[in-house]
Structures are given as structure tokens and as C-alpha cells.
Write an enzyme that holds these catalytic residues in place. Structure first.
Site: not given
Length: 773
Positions: A320, A516, A520
Site C-alpha cells: 500500500d 496499514d 487493506d
């Protein structure tokens, strides 16, 4: 979305996991007590105690074997069961008790190295609202979320979670969408714009027209995705069982031949005793647990041995962006001053008004002002309009910081700010004083200093494909990907699209996903190894992950991968080495040279050897992280803090160059003189201290002075350009002003100096400052 099923399953796992320690206690007590009885001359009692230890191991071992057979594979425990049964049949109770002890030890160690079996969705569910406020002709009433229908008009208060998908019915809504996109900057949604459930109202109350029910809304879909992804994750086959595919039939064949040729069942049992794959049962778990222990000391929590083993085999890394590769919060990257103003004045006034605002950009502005030791004034009559900015009276002037509303009166310098914001992917907070534009503060979620070094180390550890999956816009995502040299970037992805991307990559190689945010969590659960940035990330993400980084440093991921690769390599070495020794002992037992009890003791010696080798996984591998002395670490922290303090010097150099370009007069000359003063008094002493103190301290850890040679060359260039600026100022003082022929070179020096300084600062932060925890 009731979590009771998952909690119950977790409880069953905990109950099952408690069997191994109990068995270890029983078998240890049996072996010890039997030994004491034998030394006291009570042979019958000793055999009874050893027999009890053997029987206590047989029952659970049979259960483990049957369980493995139901899953479709026969593990190494089959040999242990046969050996235990054989020792009871031929009366070799000591050998049986020793085998039981080895079996219990291996299973207990393996409990700490077991693949996760459930994904706890409680954190996801806790974030989801249970009720909603519905507006009807009779007023506003609170109703269960399940009663909301498409078309209902809802009221979402400040700080509340949007309950269902819908469209904005008010003039606008200010939202924190980071729970879904990971993007930390708040966004303003105009009337009729779509809003997804799960985002947080960061402004005033607004009305929402429901376009979906609870079950059909975005957030409910995230929970379902996480549950489905968790269900797909099958347990990892133990390292030992992979070798058992050939070791098991070989052991049975040797034992059968020994019995057939010699006619002695005791000889066959002796073969099975020394064939009991304790190097497999012990070596791999000890190495894996050692790796888990080593990782935990660095702030990396790896949930089980299966995750560590997969981490050591991973070849694809999916990341990410926000909060993983970037810091996850906006920071001031530049301050632009209008003619007649200076960047410190602009920042001080902006911070004075923003110091009472809870807005994420306001917090970044006030934090930067504090770092630069600017004394903010106490404002009066402060008001804040959600989505527009804050206004207050500062030092007798009406000051506004936030969105611009210049209209046709937009000054020329503001266009340059807009262009820079577009090119840099930055947000802009405009400052007006008494209605006149005075400057702008550019903010951006910056790249983590340790991200480039982390990716280099990950590639050297065996990761050969690195991709970014982000819900952010394509432009900033591509810029980050270009800086880091990623293999691919996929932007503007929702949770379902991230899951699909992870599944596609899993088909090619063992895949690690790092994130995080709550958005996700499904992707982390889908990947072979999910890694959560747990220091600031959501609880839900940590629950869905196999690996949690408890410190806010992404470079710990590279440490974890290196530890996993090393632990897995040691585990394989220990298992193979132990099996070769066991094969030699099997040959001796088949020839009648090893009775069962002696064979069991010999096997214990083999076990001790492989365990000692496996414990090497506890040692620190200096290959990826140079060893720094405490004094050097303290020095790194000092110079890193000075980099933050010197940002205003870099801005002053850039502002002086801009002023020369716009109006090369006496005011521009004064701006250049101020920039040169800052360079002479603050920046050059900093660079000199780095050259003569920091770099010599780093050289031993980095392999010698040659490692810092390129950085030293940058110091030389910074000093050269500063001297050149000083020469121009001297010529200007002699001539009573800047000569036209000086302007191009002086502008070039200032812009070049700004560029070199920013690049040099970034290189030091990535290569040196990221070394200190």
C-alpha cells in the site's frame, strides 16, 4: 456479521494448543521419575513409569496421525506412533518414554510456529455503526441499521461513521476517507456526490440519501471479503512433513527388512526408534521459533511459524502507499511567500490561526512551525468553516488560512504555486492577511526515509517483484513508484480490486502484502503473508495480518524477511543433517548394532546437535543492518533533527531565486543577502559537522570512508555554490547593485543550490539516518 463463530473457532484452537505443553510435562516427569527409580534399584517401578510416559504419548500421537490422514497426508508422526507401539510391544519402555519426550518437545515448539487458523473480525465490526439517524416528517429518530432502506434521508453528525452508501443532500460534506482509501487528506464532497459507508464525517453535520442497504454497502463488503479471504488460507504443511514424503516409506522399508532378515522384532523396533524423525520434529520448530524470537526483538511480531516460513520463500511484494511507503500524514514540504512577505512570516501566521484547529493539515502546519521555533501569536475571534479553513485576528490583522477564493484578482505568483502543487501532488493552504494573499503552504504525504533502503534490501533478500496497490490517485502513486523503482503501480483501487490483484499475484509466486488501513485487511488476509504497519495502523489490519510491525519503520520488514530466509535455511540444514545421521543410525540398528534404548539415547545426541545448529537463528545477521555504536546513533538523531530545522533555509534560498526572477531590484538583493546569511550561519556549519564528525563515525559500519565519498562530494558542491553566491553579493555591493550580467548566473547558483541541498538531504536521510532506530 456476528463474530461469535470466529471467536468460538479461536477458542477451540487455544484448547487444542494446550495439549502439547501438558504432554511435555507428563513425559518429562515420567522419564525423570523412572530414571530416579532405576538408580534406586527399583527396575520394575522404573519400567512402569516409563511405560506410563510412553502410553501418555501414544494416545495424542494417534489422534494427530488420524487428523493428518483426514486432511489427506501422512506426516512424520506415523513413525513416532509405530516406534511408540513397538517399544510397548517388545518391552523397551525407556526407549518409548524417550520417544514420547522427543515427540512432546517437538509438538510444543511447533505450537509457537503454527499457521494462523482464524481471522478475528472484531475490530472491523467495532468500527461499523449499529444504528443510524433517519429524518422523516416527524423529525429525526435513531433506528437499527438493518432498518435503513434505499431512499431514506439520514443525518450524519460530526465525527460519526457514515452508516450506509449514499449521496450528499447538504451543500457539502467534509470526510475522512482514510479507512477506505488510506489517503490521510480530508476531502470535500459536494451536493449529490457519492459517499461510501465506513468513512468518517470530519466536518459539520450533513444529510445523506441512502443508495444501499446495510448489507449492500461498502463497509459490509469489506468485512465479507476479509472473512472469505481468511477461509481460503489453508494451513501451511509443516516443513517436516515435506521431507516425510520419502523419509517415512524409507524408514518402514528398512524396519521391515531388518525384521524379515533377522527375524527379530526388537531389531525392527530399534530401527523405528532411531528413525523417529526428531531432527524433523525438533530442528525445524527450533529454528523457526528462534527466528520468531529474533524478529520480536526488532519490533516484528510474526504470528506463527507458517508465516515465517512463507516470508522466507516470498518472491512478490505488494505494498500500500499511504502509511506504508509514505508517512501516512501530511507534512509541510514548502512555504511560498508573496512579494513583501517571507516564508517564516507566512508559516508563523498560518500556525497562529491553525493552532486551535483539529484539521489534519492544520496540525501539520502548527507542528512545522514548532519545529522551526517560530513563536505563534495567540489569535482572537477564531472561526472555522469545515472544508474552507480557519479565520482569526492575529497581531491586529484578519488572517485566513485554507482554501483560496481569489477569483479574478489571483496574483501571478499564485499560478506558480498551483503548478507546483499539481506537479508535486501537494495540497495547498492559502494565507490571506486583511483580505490580501500573503503566501501559501504546500503539504504532502512524504515518502518514508527508510523506504528506498528497505526495498533495496528486500530485493537482495530474494524479492524479485515489487508492486504498489493503492486507493490514492494515479499521479502521486506513479511519482512514488518512480522514485522507488517499483515494477508496477495500480492506483485508485477499492478493497475488492486489491484482493483481486493479490489473488492474481499469488498464482505466480509466494506473495507478501503490506498495508496499514482497514481497507487493506481483506488484501492482507488473501496474501500468503499479510504484513500490517501496526504502530499506527488499524487494529483490524493487525488482526488480519500474519506479521505486525509494532514500530513505525517499514525497514523492519526487510529485517523480518532476512530473518525468515536465514531461519528457514538453518531449519532445512538442521533437518537434512539430522536425517542423514538418523539414516546412518538406522543402518546400524538394522545390523543389530543398536538396541532400542541405546538407539533412543543416540537419537537424543543427534537431537542435541541439530538443536544447537538450529539455535544459530537467534544470532544477529549483520548483513542487512550495520552495527552502530550508541554515540553514532545519537549523532544520527541529532543531524536528522537539524535537517528539520534547516528546511526554512532551503525555502529561503528558493524564495531568493524566485524573487530575482520576478523583480530583480534592491528588495531581491536583500532577500539574497538574507539567504546567504542563513547559509553561512546555519547550513554550512551543519554540513561541516557532518563531514568531520558524522561521516567518520559511520565509515566503520559502512565498510570504510569510500562509502561516504559521494556525500562528501555534495558537501564540496554546496560550499562552492555558497562561495559563488557570496562573490555575486560582493560584486553587487561594490557596484551599488546587481549588474544585469550577474542575474542569470546568480539565479542559476541559487536554484542549483536549492536542488543540490534537497537531493543531498534526501540521500542522507535515506542512506544514513534510516540506520538508526
Amino acid at each position: 456479521m456476528n463474530p461469535s463463530h470466529h471467536i468460538a473457532r479461536l477458542g477451540r484452537l487455544v484448547s487444542a494448543a494446550s495439549l502439547e505443553p501438558a504432554l511435555l510435562i507428563v513425559t518429562t516427569a515420567a522419564v525423570t521419575a523412572g530414571g530416579i527409580a532405576w538408580l534406586a534399584g527399583a527396575g520394575g517401578l522404573a519400567d512402569l513409569l516409563w511405560g506410563v510416559g510412553t502410553v501418555s504419548a501414544v494416545v495424542p500421537a494417534v489422534g494427530w496421525v488420524l487428523s493428518a490422514l483426514r486432511r489427506g497426508h501422512a506426516g512424520v508422526d506415523v513413525i513416532a506412533v509405530l516406534a511408540l507401539g513397538g517399544t510397548l510391544a517388545v518391552g523397551e519402555y525407556l526407549a518409548g518414554a524417550l520417544i514420547g519426550l522427543m515427540l512432546a518437545t517437538g509438538r510444543t515448539l511447533e505450537t509457537a510456529a503454527r499457521r494462523r487458523a482464524s481471522h478475528d473480525l472484531r475490530a472491523l465490526l467495532e468500527h461499523a455503526p449499529r444504528t443510524a439517524r433517519r429524518r422523516t416528517a416527524d423529525g429525526v429518530s435513531t433506528v437499527p441499521l438493518g432498518e435503513i432502506a434505499v431512499g431514506d434521508l439520514l443525518v450524519v453528525g460530526p465525527g460519526e461513521v457514515v452508516p450506509v452508501d449514499g449521496t450528499v443532500e447538504s451543500s457539502s460534506a467534509v470526510l475522512d476517507e482514510s479507512v477506505l482509501t488510506g489517503e490521510p487528506l480530508q476531502v470535500e464532497r459536494p451536493r449529490a456526490a457519492g459517499v461510501r459507508s465506513g468513512v468518517v464525517n470530519a466536518g459539520g453535520a450533513f444529510e445523506l440519501r441512502a443508495t444501499a442497504t446495510e448489507q449492500d454497502s461498502t463497509y459490509a463488503g469489506i468485512v465479507r471479503l476479509a472473512r472469505q479471504a481468511g477461509a481460503e488460507s489453508a494451513p501451511v504443511v509443516r516443513l517436516a512433513d515435506r521431507y516425510a514424503a520419502w523419509f517415512l516409506p524409507l524408514s518402514l522399508a528398512v524396519a521391515g527388512l531388518a525384521w524379515l532378515i533377522s527375524g527379530s522384532a526388537v531389531r525392527a523396533v530399534a530401527v523405528l526408534v532411531v528413525a523417529t524423525p526428531c531432527p524433523l520434529l525438533l530442528a525445524a520448530p527450533v529454528a523457526i521459533v528462534s527466528g520468531l524470537s529474533r524478529a520480536s526483538r526488532l519490533g516484528v511480531v510474526i504470528r506463527d511459524g507458517g508465516a515465517l516460513e512463507n516470508l522466507g520463500r516470498a518472491r512478490t511484494l505488494l505494498l500500500d502507499k499511504t502509511g506504508t511507503l509514505t508517512r501516512g500524514r501530511p507534512c509541510v514540504v514548502d512555504v511560498v511567500a508573496a512579494p513583501g512577505w517571507t516564508p517564516p512570516e507566512v508559516l508563523r501566521l498560518a500556525a497562529s490561526v491553525d493552532q486551535y484547529s483539529p484539521h489534519v493539515l492544520a496540525r501539520a502546519i502548527t507542528a512545522t512551525a514548532r519545529e522551526r521555533k517560530l513563536d505563534a501569536s495567540v489569535p482572537a475571534d477564531v472561526t472555522e468553516e469545515p472544508g474552507r479553513g480557519a479565520t482569526g485576528t492575529v497581531d491586529g490583522h484578519r488572517v485566513t488560512i485554507g482554501r483560496s477564493d481569489f477569483g479574478e484578482a489571483r496574483p501571478p505568483w499564485a499560478g506558480a504555486v498551483d503548478n507546483r502543487a499539481l506537479l508535486d501532488g501537494a495540497a495547498v493552504a492559502w494565507l490571506t492577511v486583511d483580505g490580501n494573499p500573503a503566501g501559501a503552504v504546500l503539504l504532502r504525504d512524504p515518502l518514508r526515509h527508510d523506504a528506498p533502503r528497505t526495498l533495496r534490501h528486500l530485493r537482495s533478500a530474494g524479492i524479485d517483484r515489487v508492486l504498489m496497490l493503492t486507493g490514492d490517485r494515479a499521479e502521486p502513486a506513479r511519482e512514488v513508484a518512480a522514485v522507488l523503482g517499483l515494477d508496477d503501480v495500480r492506483a485508485e483501487l477499492g478493497p475488492a480490486e486489491k484482493v483481486a490483484a493479490v489473488r492474481a499475484e499469488r498464482d505466480r509466486a509466494v506473495t507478501v502484502m503490506v498495508g496499514d488501513g482497514v481497507n487493506d485487511a481483506p488484501a492482507l488476509a488473501t496474501a500468503d503473508v499479510g504484513v500490517a504497519m501496526g504502530a499506527r495502523g488499524s487494529t483490524a489490519t493487525s488482526e488480519a495480518a500474519d506479521v505486525v510491525l509494532t514500530t513505525d519503520r517499514v525497514d523492519r520488514l526487510a529485517d523480518a524477511v532476512s530473518i525468515a530466509v536465514r531461519a528457514r535455511r538453518i531449519a532445512v540444514q538442521s533437518a537434512l543433517g539430522g536425517m542423514l545421521l538418523s539414516l546412518a543410525a538406522m543402518a546400524a540398528a538394522a545390523a543389530g548394532l543398536l538396541p532400542p534404548a541405546v538407539g533412543a539415547l543416540l537419537q537424543e545426541g543427534i537431537d542435541a546437535a541439530v538443536i544447537l545448529n538450529a539455535l544459530r537463528a537467534l544470532r544477529v545477521d549483520r548483513a542487512t543492518r550495520p552495527a552502530l555504536t550508541p554515540d553514532t546513533e545519537a549523532m544520527i538523531h541529532r543531524f536528522a533533527a537539524e535537517h528539520d530545522d534547516l528546511q526554512d533555509v532551503l525555502e529561503a534560498v528558493r524564495a531568493a531565486a524566485d524573487r530575482l526572477s520576478n523583480a530583480p531590484g534592491s528588495q531581491a538583493l536583500a532577500t539574497v543577502e538574507e539567504a546567504h546569511r542563513l547559509l553561512t550561519e546555519r547550513l554550512l556549519p551543519h554540513e561541516d559537522a557532518e563531514e568531520h564528525r558524522l561521516y567518520p563515525a559511520l565509515a566503520p559500519a559502512l565498510g570504510g570512508p569510500e562509502a561516504t565519498a559521494t556525500m562528501s562530494r555534495a558537501h564540496t558542491e554546496i560550499e562552492r555554490l555558497s562561495r559563488r553566491v557570496a562573490t555575486h553579493l560582493h560584486l553587487a555591493h561594490v557596484a551599488g547593485g546587481l549588474a544585469p550580467e550577474q542575474l542569470d548566473d546568480l539565479r542559476s547558483c541559487l536554484y542549483g543550490l536549492n536542488t543540490v541541498l534537497r537531493l543531498h538531504f534526501t540521500q542522507e536521510e535515506e542512506s544514513y539516518f534510516s540506520l538508526a532506530p
